[in-house]
Structure formats: structure tokens, C-alpha cells
Design a protein around this motif. Structure first.
Motif, PDB file in Angstrom:
ATOM      1  N   TYR A  62       0.832  -1.218   0.000  1.00 19.01           N
ATOM      2  CA  TYR A  62       0.000   0.000   0.000  1.00 19.01           C
ATOM      3  C   TYR A  62       0.865   1.266   0.000  1.00 19.01           C
ATOM      4  O   TYR A  62       0.510   2.264  -0.628  1.00 19.01           O
ATOM      5  CB  TYR A  62      -0.953  -0.006   1.202  1.00 19.01           C
ATOM      6  CG  TYR A  62      -2.039  -1.055   1.095  1.00 19.01           C
ATOM      7  CD1 TYR A  62      -2.913  -1.066   0.007  1.00 19.01           C
ATOM      8  CD2 TYR A  62      -2.206  -2.030   2.078  1.00 19.01           C
ATOM      9  CE1 TYR A  62      -3.907  -2.029  -0.100  1.00 19.01           C
ATOM     10  CE2 TYR A  62      -3.207  -2.994   1.982  1.00 19.01           C
ATOM     11  CZ  TYR A  62      -4.056  -2.990   0.891  1.00 19.01           C
ATOM     12  OH  TYR A  62      -5.037  -3.934   0.781  1.00 19.01           O
ATOM     13  N   ASP A  63       2.003   1.221   0.711  1.00 17.62           N
ATOM     14  CA  ASP A  63       2.899   2.394   0.724  1.00 17.62           C
ATOM     15  C   ASP A  63       3.376   2.711  -0.695  1.00 17.62           C
ATOM     16  O   ASP A  63       3.353   3.864  -1.138  1.00 17.62           O
ATOM     17  CB  ASP A  63       4.163   2.126   1.576  1.00 17.62           C
ATOM     18  CG  ASP A  63       3.887   2.188   3.071  1.00 17.62           C
ATOM     19  OD1 ASP A  63       2.773   2.604   3.465  1.00 17.62           O
ATOM     20  OD2 ASP A  63       4.798   1.820   3.855  1.00 17.62           O
ATOM     21  N   VAL A  64       3.793   1.651  -1.401  1.00 15.84           N
ATOM     22  CA  VAL A  64       4.314   1.858  -2.754  1.00 15.84           C
ATOM     23  C   VAL A  64       3.192   2.364  -3.670  1.00 15.84           C
ATOM     24  O   VAL A  64       3.373   3.320  -4.430  1.00 15.84           O
ATOM     25  CB  VAL A  64       4.925   0.544  -3.309  1.00 15.84           C
ATOM     26  CG1 VAL A  64       5.153   0.638  -4.805  1.00 15.84           C
ATOM     27  CG2 VAL A  64       6.230   0.219  -2.600  1.00 15.84           C
ATOM     28  N   ALA A  65       2.023   1.718  -3.572  1.00 17.52           N
ATOM     29  CA  ALA A  65       0.911   2.130  -4.443  1.00 17.52           C
ATOM     30  C   ALA A  65       0.559   3.591  -4.190  1.00 17.52           C
ATOM     31  O   ALA A  65       0.468   4.400  -5.126  1.00 17.52           O
ATOM     32  CB  ALA A  65      -0.298   1.233  -4.197  1.00 17.52           C
ATOM     33  N   ALA A  66       0.377   3.954  -2.920  1.00 12.39           N
ATOM     34  CA  ALA A  66      -0.019   5.331  -2.596  1.00 12.39           C
ATOM     35  C   ALA A  66       1.087   6.314  -2.986  1.00 12.39           C
ATOM     36  O   ALA A  66       0.803   7.427  -3.440  1.00 12.39           O
ATOM     37  CB  ALA A  66      -0.338   5.443  -1.105  1.00 12.39           C
ATOM     38  N   THR A  67       2.346   5.901  -2.842  1.00 16.66           N
ATOM     39  CA  THR A  67       3.453   6.802  -3.187  1.00 16.66           C
ATOM     40  C   THR A  67       3.456   7.123  -4.678  1.00 16.66           C
ATOM     41  O   THR A  67       3.517   8.285  -5.084  1.00 16.66           O
ATOM     42  CB  THR A  67       4.813   6.170  -2.803  1.00 16.66           C
ATOM     43  OG1 THR A  67       4.832   5.990  -1.391  1.00 16.66           O
ATOM     44  CG2 THR A  67       5.973   7.063  -3.211  1.00 16.66           C
ATOM     45  N   TRP A  68       3.387   6.078  -5.499  1.00 16.41           N
ATOM     46  CA  TRP A  68       3.443   6.325  -6.952  1.00 16.41           C
ATOM     47  C   TRP A  68       2.237   7.151  -7.416  1.00 16.41           C
ATOM     48  O   TRP A  68       2.361   8.022  -8.266  1.00 16.41           O
ATOM     49  CB  TRP A  68       3.554   5.000  -7.719  1.00 16.41           C
ATOM     50  CG  TRP A  68       4.958   4.471  -7.697  1.00 16.41           C
ATOM     51  CD1 TRP A  68       5.641   4.019  -6.601  1.00 16.41           C
ATOM     52  CD2 TRP A  68       5.882   4.382  -8.793  1.00 16.41           C
ATOM     53  NE1 TRP A  68       6.915   3.636  -6.956  1.00 16.41           N
ATOM     54  CE2 TRP A  68       7.082   3.836  -8.293  1.00 16.41           C
ATOM     55  CE3 TRP A  68       5.801   4.679 -10.157  1.00 16.41           C
ATOM     56  CZ2 TRP A  68       8.209   3.606  -9.107  1.00 16.41           C
ATOM     57  CZ3 TRP A  68       6.915   4.435 -10.972  1.00 16.41           C
ATOM     58  CH2 TRP A  68       8.093   3.912 -10.446  1.00 16.41           C
ATOM     59  N   LEU A  69       1.073   6.868  -6.842  1.00 12.58           N
ATOM     60  CA  LEU A  69      -0.112   7.647  -7.228  1.00 12.58           C
ATOM     61  C   LEU A  69       0.044   9.097  -6.767  1.00 12.58           C
ATOM     62  O   LEU A  69      -0.242  10.034  -7.516  1.00 12.58           O
ATOM     63  CB  LEU A  69      -1.378   7.023  -6.631  1.00 12.58           C
ATOM     64  CG  LEU A  69      -1.770   5.656  -7.227  1.00 12.58           C
ATOM     65  CD1 LEU A  69      -2.783   4.932  -6.336  1.00 12.58           C
ATOM     66  CD2 LEU A  69      -2.346   5.829  -8.643  1.00 12.58           C
ATOM     67  N   ALA A  70       0.539   9.296  -5.542  1.00 15.26           N
ATOM     68  CA  ALA A  70       0.709  10.661  -5.017  1.00 15.26           C
ATOM     69  C   ALA A  70       1.738  11.429  -5.843  1.00 15.26           C
ATOM     70  O   ALA A  70       1.653  12.649  -5.988  1.00 15.26           O
ATOM     71  CB  ALA A  70       1.140  10.617  -3.551  1.00 15.26           C
ATOM     72  N   CYS A  71       2.725  10.710  -6.382  1.00 18.35           N
ATOM     73  CA  CYS A  71       3.769  11.381  -7.178  1.00 18.35           C
ATOM     74  C   CYS A  71       3.293  11.698  -8.594  1.00 18.35           C
ATOM     75  O   CYS A  71       4.042  12.267  -9.381  1.00 18.35           O
ATOM     76  CB  CYS A  71       5.026  10.522  -7.243  1.00 18.35           C
ATOM     77  SG  CYS A  71       5.886  10.417  -5.672  1.00 18.35           S
ATOM     78  N   GLY A  72       2.090  11.271  -8.937  1.00 17.40           N
ATOM     79  CA  GLY A  72       1.546  11.676 -10.229  1.00 17.40           C
ATOM     80  C   GLY A  72       1.204  10.549 -11.181  1.00 17.40           C
ATOM     81  O   GLY A  72       0.822  10.805 -12.319  1.00 17.40           O
ATOM     82  N   LEU A  73       1.346   9.286 -10.753  1.00 18.02           N
ATOM     83  CA  LEU A  73       0.941   8.204 -11.650  1.00 18.02           C
ATOM     84  C   LEU A  73      -0.561   8.292 -11.891  1.00 18.02           C
ATOM     85  O   LEU A  73      -1.338   8.345 -10.936  1.00 18.02           O
ATOM     86  CB  LEU A  73       1.304   6.836 -11.052  1.00 18.02           C
ATOM     87  CG  LEU A  73       1.037   5.631 -11.959  1.00 18.02           C
ATOM     88  CD1 LEU A  73       2.071   4.542 -11.721  1.00 18.02           C
ATOM     89  CD2 LEU A  73      -0.356   5.048 -11.783  1.00 18.02           C
TER      90      LEU A  73
END
Ligand code: ADP
Ligand code: TRP
Length: 343
Positions: A62-73
Motif C-alpha cells: 500500500y505504501d508503494v501504491a499510494a506513493t506512486w499515485l501521489a507522485c503523479g501516476l
């Protein structure tokens, strides 16, 4: 209009992303979405080679998913999913394994690194790692794979396997190219490469208090408050230049002049600039991370788009190697035949 080429990468969920991952992997991969069809996935089965803590694994995913989405994915544009949700990857991995020498695997990074770290008998998953990674890549007709230098050898395995497959069974698989990042290495709090294994990382979305504490722990020279200081040889300034470039010019000037500007001041300036830079993304991260059901949904929607691509590749691959799978008879017929035997 020509079809764009495919860029694919996998992210191993074994830690919470840090500033080095952001500059070295996340940001460059996201920029490729302008030019390529992008397929990015969370390599959860790869994580199992080293991680045996189900709660931690779930959390990192979940950390990775939320990080990439927050960074603009943008999940409408990039196919973003869990590796484990497209199980065809194991079928391809097996077929590829049958084309590869065991000796090659024992000379691979993943195996040799485990030995270098003192493991006497690395698990077979570690040894097999490059084959599963090749299957990840070849399953989706990938043209380019953005990765760090450390993954170059794995890419060579994928290229080698695509070549072997095509040589034995006829042109079937796309031969991928590595896209090795140009971004300079981000130093950690001790001045050496930021890396989770060194315990010198600054998490990308650390809350401000923790972020400040970590920045204050960055190693500096022993120059006094009024001594001139060389920004080029300082980790604080290197980090500032890479992550909050607008603040780097004024900081370099003040460090060189010295007078009344110590390392503590430089760290405070860097903290403020970085906090302002990351603040909006951190807010998005927290909102996304707080809704695991929504993240599950986003990743499942990505898997639904990835699976048909994988299935089309597997249909070609099975046909090429001679594995035909006539459809199974419907359950009803099976039951009828069985009970029919007794009259
Ligand atoms: P770690 O070294 O913390 O284990 P990973 O190997 O999981 O990091 O990193 C994944 C990707 O992030 C790497 O392939 C590389 O592209 C990038 N990366 C990691 N650390 C750095 C760094 N310090 N500077 C630049 N890029 C980095
Ligand atoms: N091995 C990569 C890493 O440690 C993660 C990964 C798994 C990957 N499968 C991949 C990267 C496919 C690129 C393509 O960073």
C-alpha cells in the motif's frame, strides 16, 4: 498514428520509498508516460524472496501504491497493478526457466549478493529471481525497461531469454532494451548512497517532525559558524540541489561566505525548502494511504487491463512451444459420464 512503444517496470515492495527512489526511479519512470504506453506493477512475489512478514508486506504494497499515485501516476493512463494478480507470469517463468542454464543463475547478482551477505544456502526464489523478472518483462511485449544500474544484469537475462526463445521457437517475444537512469545518486544522511540496507534513508513522505530530525542528523564538516564552507563537498547542499533546487543557489552563496551561517542554518533552510516542495504530494499520499479499499480497487482495475495483454502473449508462447490446451469439457458432462457408467 503509430502505436506507442511500451515502457514497463516493477517495484519491489520491501520498504517505504525514500528520496533516492523518488529521484532515481519514480520521477523518471512517471515522465515516460508522456512518450510510452506505461505498465508499472508492484512486484509482490519478488518481495517474498526476502520478506516473511505478511503484515509488513501488505503495508509496503500500500505504501508503494499510494506513493506512486501521489507522485503523479495516472491510473487511467498507466496500467498499474499487483504482479500477483496476473498469474500467467508463473507459466511464462517456467517455460523460460527450461531455456536457461542453472550455472548462469548461480553467477547472477541476486544469488551472489545473498552469498556475499553471508547466506550459506540462498533460497531457490533468490536464485530464480532473474527468470521471474524476465517473465514480468516479456509477458507484456515490453520495449524499454527503466531501471537503475543495479538491474542491468537482470535486463540482460530478459534479453537473452527473449533471444533464445525466438531462436528455438520462431519470432514470438519482443526483445526489451534497458533504459538506465541518468539521475545522479542521491546521498543518504551519512553521505554515502541512500539505501535502505544502510539505514541512511530519508523517507519521501516522512511527517515534517521526522523529516526535520533526519535532516538535522545529516553528517557535515567540522567548520565553525563563521568559516567559509565548500557546498560541493557537503551532503546537505547536494541533497538541496537535487530536491529543492531553488534554495540551492542562495545556500551555496551563504555557505561560501561563511559569516554567521553554520551547518545548522543550512539544514534548517533545506528542511523548509524540502517540506514546501513535498508538502502537497505528502497530503495526497496520506489521503490515498488512508483508503486501502480504494487502492485495492485501483490495482485490481489495472490488473484487469494487464491480463488480456498477458493472455495474448501466453497464447502465442504456448502455441510456439507445442502446448495445446483444448478446452476442458463442462462439469455437467463429466458428472453424466461417471454416473452413466453404472446404468
Ligand atoms: P535501496 O538501495 O534502498 O534498496 P532499491 O534498490 O529498492 O533501493 O531502489 C529501487 C530503485 O530506486 C533503484 O533501481 C534506483 O533506480 C533507485 N534508487 C535507489 N536508491 C537511489 C539513490 N540513492 N539515488 C538514486 N536512485 C536510487
Ligand atoms: N528487480 C527489480 C528491483 O529490485 C524489481 C522488478 C521485478 C522489476 N520485476 C521487474 C524491474 C521487471 C523491472 C522489470 O528493483
Amino acid at each position: 498514428m503509430t502505436t506507442p512503444k511500451t515502457s514497463l517496470t516493477g517495484i519491489k515492495p520491501t520498504a517505504t520509498p525514500h528520496l533516492g527512489n523518488y529521484l532515481g526511479a519514480i520521477r523518471p519512470a512517471l515522465r515516460l508516460a508522456e512518450q510510452y504506453r506505461t505498465i508499472y506493477f508492484i512486484a509482490d512475489y519478488h518481495a517474498l524472496t526476502t520478506l516473511r512478514d505478511p503484515q509488513a508486506l501488505q503495508g509496503y504494497i500500500y505504501d508503494v501504491a499510494a506513493t506512486w499515485l501521489a507522485c503523479g501516476l495516472d491510473p487511467e493512463r498507466t496500467i498499474f497493478f499487483r504482479q500477483s494478480q496476473v498469474i500467467e507470469v508463473f507459466e511464462l517463468a517456467w517455460i523460460l526457466a527450461c531455456l536457461f542454464g542453472t550455472g548462469h543463475l548461480l553467477r547472477g547478482h541476486s544469488y551472489k549478493d545473498a552469498i556475499a551477505k553471508g547466506q550459506k544456502d540462498p533460497n531457490a526464489g533468490i536464485t530464480f529471481y532473474p527468470i521471474l523478472m524476465a517473465a514480468d518483462i516479456l509477458l507484456y511485449d515490453t520495449h524499454v525497461v527503466p531501471v537503475g544500474k543495479d538491474q542491468k544484469q537482470h535486463l540482460e537475462v530478459a534479453r537473452d531469454l527473449a533471444g533464445r526463445f525466438n531462436h528455438h521457437f520462431g519470432p514470438t517475444l519482443v526483445v526489451p532494451e534497458p533504459l538506465i537512469g541518468e539521475a545522479p545518486l542521491v546521498p543518504g544522511t551519512d553521505g554515502t548512497k541512500m539505501s535502505k540496507s544502510k539505514g541512511n534513508t530519508i523517507p519521501l513522505f516522512a511527517p515534517p517532525k521526522q523529516l526535520r530530525k533526519l535532516i538535522m542528523s545529516i553528517k557535515t564538516g567540522s567548520e565553525g559558524l563563521d568559516d567559509p564552507k565548500d557546498p560541493d563537498r557537503s551532503t546537505v547542499w547536494q541533497l538541496c540541489r537535487q530536491l529543492a533546487p531553488e534554495a540551492a543557489g542562495p545556500m551555496a552563496e551563504k555557505l561560501r561566505r561563511g559569516v554567521g551561517y553554520g551547518w545548522g542554518h543550512a539544514k534548517q533552510d533545506f528542511f523548509e525548502a524540502l517540506d514546501a516542495e513535498l508538502g502537497p504530494m505528502r497530503e495526497r499520499f496520506e489521503a490515498l494511504r488512508g483508503d486501502e479499499a480504494q487502492l485495492d480497487e485501483t490495482l485490481a482495475a489495472g490488473a484487469a487491463k494487464a491480463r488480456p495483454i498477458a493472455q495474448a502473449t501466453m497464447a502465442r508462447v504456448r502455441e510456439a512451444v507445442g502446448i495445446r490446451r483444448p478446452p476442458c469439457p463442462p462439469k455437467e458432462t463429466l458428472r453424466l459420464k461417471k454416473s452413466g457408467g453404472g446404468g
